[in-house]
Motif scaffolding. Structure first.
Motif, PDB file in Angstrom:
ATOM      1  N   GLU A 119       0.808  -1.213   0.000  1.00 15.32           N
ATOM      2  CA  GLU A 119       0.000   0.000   0.000  1.00 15.32           C
ATOM      3  C   GLU A 119       0.844   1.267   0.000  1.00 15.32           C
ATOM      4  O   GLU A 119       0.306   2.358  -0.153  1.00 15.32           O
ATOM      5  CB  GLU A 119      -0.923   0.005   1.227  1.00 15.32           C
ATOM      6  CG  GLU A 119      -1.924  -1.141   1.235  1.00 15.32           C
ATOM      7  CD  GLU A 119      -2.784  -1.150   2.481  1.00 15.32           C
ATOM      8  OE1 GLU A 119      -2.497  -0.340   3.387  1.00 15.32           O
ATOM      9  OE2 GLU A 119      -3.731  -1.957   2.551  1.00 15.32           O
ATOM     10  N   SER A 120       2.149   1.164   0.174  1.00 13.52           N
ATOM     11  CA  SER A 120       3.029   2.328   0.181  1.00 13.52           C
ATOM     12  C   SER A 120       3.472   2.638  -1.240  1.00 13.52           C
ATOM     13  O   SER A 120       4.108   1.805  -1.889  1.00 13.52           O
ATOM     14  CB  SER A 120       4.259   2.064   1.061  1.00 13.52           C
ATOM     15  OG  SER A 120       5.217   3.098   0.908  1.00 13.52           O
ATOM     16  N   PRO A 121       3.169   3.834  -1.773  1.00 16.97           N
ATOM     17  CA  PRO A 121       3.542   4.148  -3.168  1.00 16.97           C
ATOM     18  C   PRO A 121       5.034   4.044  -3.425  1.00 16.97           C
ATOM     19  O   PRO A 121       5.446   3.526  -4.467  1.00 16.97           O
ATOM     20  CB  PRO A 121       3.031   5.580  -3.342  1.00 16.97           C
ATOM     21  CG  PRO A 121       2.000   5.772  -2.292  1.00 16.97           C
ATOM     22  CD  PRO A 121       2.422   4.933  -1.140  1.00 16.97           C
ATOM     23  N   CYS A 122       5.833   4.540  -2.492  1.00 17.17           N
ATOM     24  CA  CYS A 122       7.288   4.503  -2.701  1.00 17.17           C
ATOM     25  C   CYS A 122       7.821   3.071  -2.655  1.00 17.17           C
ATOM     26  O   CYS A 122       8.718   2.711  -3.416  1.00 17.17           O
ATOM     27  CB  CYS A 122       7.994   5.372  -1.660  1.00 17.17           C
ATOM     28  SG  CYS A 122       7.753   7.146  -1.920  1.00 17.17           S
ATOM     29  N   HIS A 123       7.273   2.260  -1.750  1.00 17.71           N
ATOM     30  CA  HIS A 123       7.771   0.889  -1.661  1.00 17.71           C
ATOM     31  C   HIS A 123       7.305   0.050  -2.849  1.00 17.71           C
ATOM     32  O   HIS A 123       7.969  -0.929  -3.215  1.00 17.71           O
ATOM     33  CB  HIS A 123       7.334   0.240  -0.351  1.00 17.71           C
ATOM     34  CG  HIS A 123       8.098  -0.996  -0.016  1.00 17.71           C
ATOM     35  ND1 HIS A 123       9.438  -0.973   0.347  1.00 17.71           N
ATOM     36  CD2 HIS A 123       7.741  -2.312  -0.013  1.00 17.71           C
ATOM     37  CE1 HIS A 123       9.855  -2.206   0.563  1.00 17.71           C
ATOM     38  NE2 HIS A 123       8.848  -3.036   0.345  1.00 17.71           N
ATOM     39  N   ARG A 124       6.185   0.426  -3.447  1.00 19.96           N
ATOM     40  CA  ARG A 124       5.769  -0.264  -4.668  1.00 19.96           C
ATOM     41  C   ARG A 124       6.827  -0.109  -5.752  1.00 19.96           C
ATOM     42  O   ARG A 124       7.097  -1.049  -6.514  1.00 19.96           O
ATOM     43  CB  ARG A 124       4.424   0.296  -5.145  1.00 19.96           C
ATOM     44  CG  ARG A 124       3.241  -0.132  -4.307  1.00 19.96           C
ATOM     45  CD  ARG A 124       1.961   0.570  -4.750  1.00 19.96           C
ATOM     46  NE  ARG A 124       1.602   0.185  -6.105  1.00 19.96           N
ATOM     47  CZ  ARG A 124       0.872  -0.877  -6.417  1.00 19.96           C
ATOM     48  NH1 ARG A 124       0.423  -1.672  -5.452  1.00 19.96           N
ATOM     49  NH2 ARG A 124       0.577  -1.152  -7.657  1.00 19.96           N
ATOM     50  N   ALA A 125       7.433   1.071  -5.840  1.00 30.62           N
ATOM     51  CA  ALA A 125       8.505   1.283  -6.816  1.00 30.62           C
ATOM     52  C   ALA A 125       9.704   0.399  -6.507  1.00 30.62           C
ATOM     53  O   ALA A 125      10.377  -0.099  -7.419  1.00 30.62           O
ATOM     54  CB  ALA A 125       8.915   2.753  -6.831  1.00 30.62           C
ATOM     55  N   VAL A 126       9.987   0.187  -5.229  1.00 31.32           N
ATOM     56  CA  VAL A 126      11.099  -0.694  -4.847  1.00 31.32           C
ATOM     57  C   VAL A 126      10.817  -2.127  -5.309  1.00 31.32           C
ATOM     58  O   VAL A 126      11.708  -2.809  -5.844  1.00 31.32           O
ATOM     59  CB  VAL A 126      11.307  -0.644  -3.315  1.00 31.32           C
ATOM     60  CG1 VAL A 126      12.343  -1.676  -2.885  1.00 31.32           C
ATOM     61  CG2 VAL A 126      11.735   0.753  -2.887  1.00 31.32           C
ATOM     62  N   ILE A 127       9.594  -2.602  -5.109  1.00 28.61           N
ATOM     63  CA  ILE A 127       9.250  -3.962  -5.541  1.00 28.61           C
ATOM     64  C   ILE A 127       9.313  -4.077  -7.063  1.00 28.61           C
ATOM     65  O   ILE A 127       9.754  -5.103  -7.616  1.00 28.61           O
ATOM     66  CB  ILE A 127       7.856  -4.345  -5.017  1.00 28.61           C
ATOM     67  CG1 ILE A 127       7.846  -4.306  -3.484  1.00 28.61           C
ATOM     68  CG2 ILE A 127       7.461  -5.738  -5.499  1.00 28.61           C
ATOM     69  CD1 ILE A 127       6.483  -4.568  -2.866  1.00 28.61           C
ATOM     70  N   MET A 128       8.901  -3.021  -7.764  1.00 25.23           N
ATOM     71  CA  MET A 128       9.017  -3.028  -9.226  1.00 25.23           C
ATOM     72  C   MET A 128      10.469  -3.149  -9.657  1.00 25.23           C
ATOM     73  O   MET A 128      10.799  -3.840 -10.637  1.00 25.23           O
ATOM     74  CB  MET A 128       8.391  -1.756  -9.801  1.00 25.23           C
ATOM     75  CG  MET A 128       6.882  -1.674  -9.663  1.00 25.23           C
ATOM     76  SD  MET A 128       6.237  -0.107 -10.312  1.00 25.23           S
ATOM     77  CE  MET A 128       4.513  -0.238  -9.880  1.00 25.23           C
ATOM     78  N   ASN A 129      11.362  -2.491  -8.953  1.00 23.57           N
ATOM     79  CA  ASN A 129      12.792  -2.629  -9.251  1.00 23.57           C
ATOM     80  C   ASN A 129      13.267  -4.057  -9.016  1.00 23.57           C
ATOM     81  O   ASN A 129      14.107  -4.585  -9.766  1.00 23.57           O
ATOM     82  CB  ASN A 129      13.606  -1.660  -8.389  1.00 23.57           C
ATOM     83  CG  ASN A 129      13.657  -0.266  -8.973  1.00 23.57           C
ATOM     84  OD1 ASN A 129      13.778  -0.091 -10.187  1.00 23.57           O
ATOM     85  ND2 ASN A 129      13.583   0.743  -8.116  1.00 23.57           N
ATOM     86  N   ASN A 130      12.743  -4.689  -7.959  1.00 24.70           N
ATOM     87  CA  ASN A 130      13.098  -6.088  -7.708  1.00 24.70           C
ATOM     88  C   ASN A 130      12.631  -6.980  -8.858  1.00 24.70           C
ATOM     89  O   ASN A 130      13.344  -7.911  -9.278  1.00 24.70           O
ATOM     90  CB  ASN A 130      12.465  -6.561  -6.398  1.00 24.70           C
ATOM     91  CG  ASN A 130      13.090  -5.917  -5.177  1.00 24.70           C
ATOM     92  OD1 ASN A 130      14.234  -5.465  -5.227  1.00 24.70           O
ATOM     93  ND2 ASN A 130      12.347  -5.856  -4.088  1.00 24.70           N
ATOM     94  N   LEU A 131      11.436  -6.697  -9.370  1.00 28.02           N
ATOM     95  CA  LEU A 131      10.946  -7.463 -10.519  1.00 28.02           C
ATOM     96  C   LEU A 131      11.819  -7.247 -11.749  1.00 28.02           C
ATOM     97  O   LEU A 131      12.134  -8.199 -12.482  1.00 28.02           O
ATOM     98  CB  LEU A 131       9.502  -7.061 -10.827  1.00 28.02           C
ATOM     99  CG  LEU A 131       8.422  -7.679  -9.946  1.00 28.02           C
ATOM    100  CD1 LEU A 131       7.088  -6.973 -10.167  1.00 28.02           C
ATOM    101  CD2 LEU A 131       8.286  -9.168 -10.227  1.00 28.02           C
ATOM    102  N   ALA A 132      12.221  -5.999 -11.994  1.00 29.82           N
ATOM    103  CA  ALA A 132      13.080  -5.716 -13.149  1.00 29.82           C
ATOM    104  C   ALA A 132      14.393  -6.468 -13.041  1.00 29.82           C
ATOM    105  O   ALA A 132      14.869  -7.075 -14.020  1.00 29.82           O
ATOM    106  CB  ALA A 132      13.327  -4.206 -13.243  1.00 29.82           C
ATOM    107  N   ALA A 133      14.994  -6.465 -11.851  1.00 28.34           N
ATOM    108  CA  ALA A 133      16.269  -7.163 -11.661  1.00 28.34           C
ATOM    109  C   ALA A 133      16.091  -8.672 -11.793  1.00 28.34           C
ATOM    110  O   ALA A 133      16.948  -9.361 -12.374  1.00 28.34           O
ATOM    111  CB  ALA A 133      16.849  -6.811 -10.293  1.00 28.34           C
TER     112      ALA A 133
END
Length: 512
Positions: free
Chosen positions: A375-389
């Protein structure tokens, strides 16, 4: 022939210390042939009268009553009172105007300094109250709360590991003395706080031991309670069957100690049901297991097998409890199960563990689930980076290898790209999404995590672009990452982008 005369006047003998009204006049007339003495008592004029002396003799000083002595407290009180009165007068509008007329510069400086002192004092007092007299301490009996305040003081304010540990141990002893339930949130909270403090002072092994004991105690109680349910010892209200003595005996067997607080419970304040206590301890066990998984994976410990075991148990247990509630429904006293943030956090931790093990096909579905629950907008971006990696590092995967555990098969049943190029394109898309998503967050929702996510997304974007052979695009993203990381003072982003740029220039990147 010569004649001389001497005259003297003195009070009558014996009358010196009293009001004298008469005196003795003596006249002596002397010639070579004879001497004549004349004496007469005469009345004294007012200006000649001698009054009693005001000086004191030693005897008078000894007999005179002593002056009252002032104590230091009285002196300090009077001095403080005078100072306050002077301060009130000086701070009154009339006093300030008069002082400003006499010395404008000094008066202005004094007022500013006074305002700064008031503001600083208010902030300091508020910080003190929030640190040592917040709601966390009010849950404990006063002796335990005072001991914990000392422990926190030697933990955060004036670090002293020896004294801090001594007060933490004393607090635990006091909890046992006053009869707090060893499985209450208050007592378990002290143990978990000790573990976090040990981790903070880089005593990771001791922190792990404390958390392992917490996890073991919680799981043992849960096992005993569930076995009691199977044996029919728990009624439909979520309490032990039988009279109070039998219930206390069963509770003592599972807890190892009967709580005095439970014994003192009255019908007006009913104790929690066994199902509610199980829910609370199971949630605590899952969060503790996730923390243990992260500690075992820490560079100071490096025990990946135990880390993986704890993370898998946490996720499997969470999903198992969800399924039980869906099939059986909630039990008496049970409330809402884990929040989306808590469940997503455990899945994200397990996904990072699979990523460290290079099992990207298992990490990617977990990251998807964590993203859906975050639910945290900023942490969603972190998880997206994990998916990209994860997509960028995903090799060709042959079905049937590196299978997940039985409890995770349903969760990880997700379609994956079938070619290396598809994986890289997916990674590129997720890096773009992470950058756009983190950049668009504004207002109170934006945190430093968003800025770092932007820089990491640019670096991931450059990595995947280089793997796809898009050299110019990769170079551009690396340079943007370096510029942004320098601006926000994010050295790790600068380092990663510079390393990627060096690999790009040397042609060492593996292309799809």
């Amino acid at each position: 022939m010569s004649i001389s005369a001497v005259a003297s006047l003195r009070p009558v003998r014996g009358q010196c210390l009293r009001h004298a009204t008469t005196g003795l006049l003596s006249v002596q007339v002397k010639s070579p042939a004879a001497t004549v003495h004349l004496r007469a008592v005469v009345a004294l004029r007012p200006e000649q009268k001698r009054h009693q002396s005001t000086s004191q003799t030693p005897q008078d000083k000894d007999s005179a009553p002593g002056k009252p002595q002032i104590t230091f407290r009285q002196f300090a009180g009077r001095a403080l009172g005078v100072s306050l009165r002077n301060l009130v007068v000086a701070l009154s509008p009339r006093g300030i105007r008069q002082s400003y007329r006499e010395s404008p510069g000094v008066t202005t400086l004094n007022v500013l300094l006074l305002l700064f002192t008031f503001v600083f004092s208010a902030v300091a007092i508020r910080a003190y109250i929030n640190t040592f007299y917040n709601s966390q301490f009010s849950r404990y009996p006063e002796p335990v709360a005072n001991t914990l305040r000392r422990a926190i003081y030697y933990t955060n304010i004036k670090p002293d590991p020896e004294l801090a540990l001594r007060y933490y141990k004393k607090a635990m002893e006091q909890c046992a003395e006053v009869g707090l339930d060893p499985f209450s949130d208050e007592v378990l909270g002290i143990r978990i706080q000790v573990a976090f403090w040990l981790e903070k002072i880089n005593s990771h092994k001791a922190a792990i031991d404390v958390l392992e004991s917490v996890l073991g105690d919680c799981r043992k109680w849960i096992d005993v309670m569930e076995q009691s349910v199977k044996d029919g010892k728990v009624d439909n209200e979520g309490r032990y069957v039988g009279d109070a003595q039998k219930a206390a005996a069963v509770e003592a067997a599972s807890d190892g100690k009967t709580s005095k607080a439970d014994n003192a419970a009255t019908p007006a304040e009913p104790s929690e049901t066994l199902w509610h206590k199980r829910e609370r301890l199971l949630s605590k066990a899952i969060s503790t297991s996730v923390k243990l998984g992260e500690l075992y994976a820490d560079e100071h410990v490096l025990n990946p097998d135990k880390s993986h075991t704890h993370l898998v148990w946490a996720v499997e247990t969470s999903l198992k409890e969800f399924r039980r509630r869906k099939i059986e429904g909630p039990k008496p006293g049970e409330e809402k199960w884990l929040s989306p943030e808590e469940l997503g956090g455990s899945m994200e931790s397990l996904g990072r563990d699979y990523e460290r093990r290079s099992q990207f096909q298992l990490a990617i579905p977990l990251f998807f689930q964590a993203l859906r629950l975050c639910e945290s907008p900023c942490h969603r971006a972190v998880i997206m980076n994990n998916l990209a990696a994860a997509f960028a590092q995903q090799p060709l995967y042959a079905a049937g290898t590196m299978e997940p555990s039985e409890g995770l098969k349903e969760l990880l049943d997700a379609s994956m790209p079938t070619t290396r190029k598809e994986c890289l394109e997916a990674g590129l898309n997720w890096a773009q999404n992470a950058y756009v998503h983190a950049k668009d967050v504004t207002g109170d929702d934006r945190t430093p995590e968003c800025d770092e996510a932007c820089a990491v997304a640019l670096c991931n974007w450059g990595d995947v672009a280089a793997m796809l052979g898009k050299t110019e695009l990769a170079k551009k993203k690396y340079e943007q990452c370096i510029e942004m990381s320098n601006t926000m003072q994010f050295p790790e982003g600068v380092k990663q982008a510079q390393q990627g740029l060096a690999r790009l220039m040397s042609g060492s990147l593996v292309k799809a």
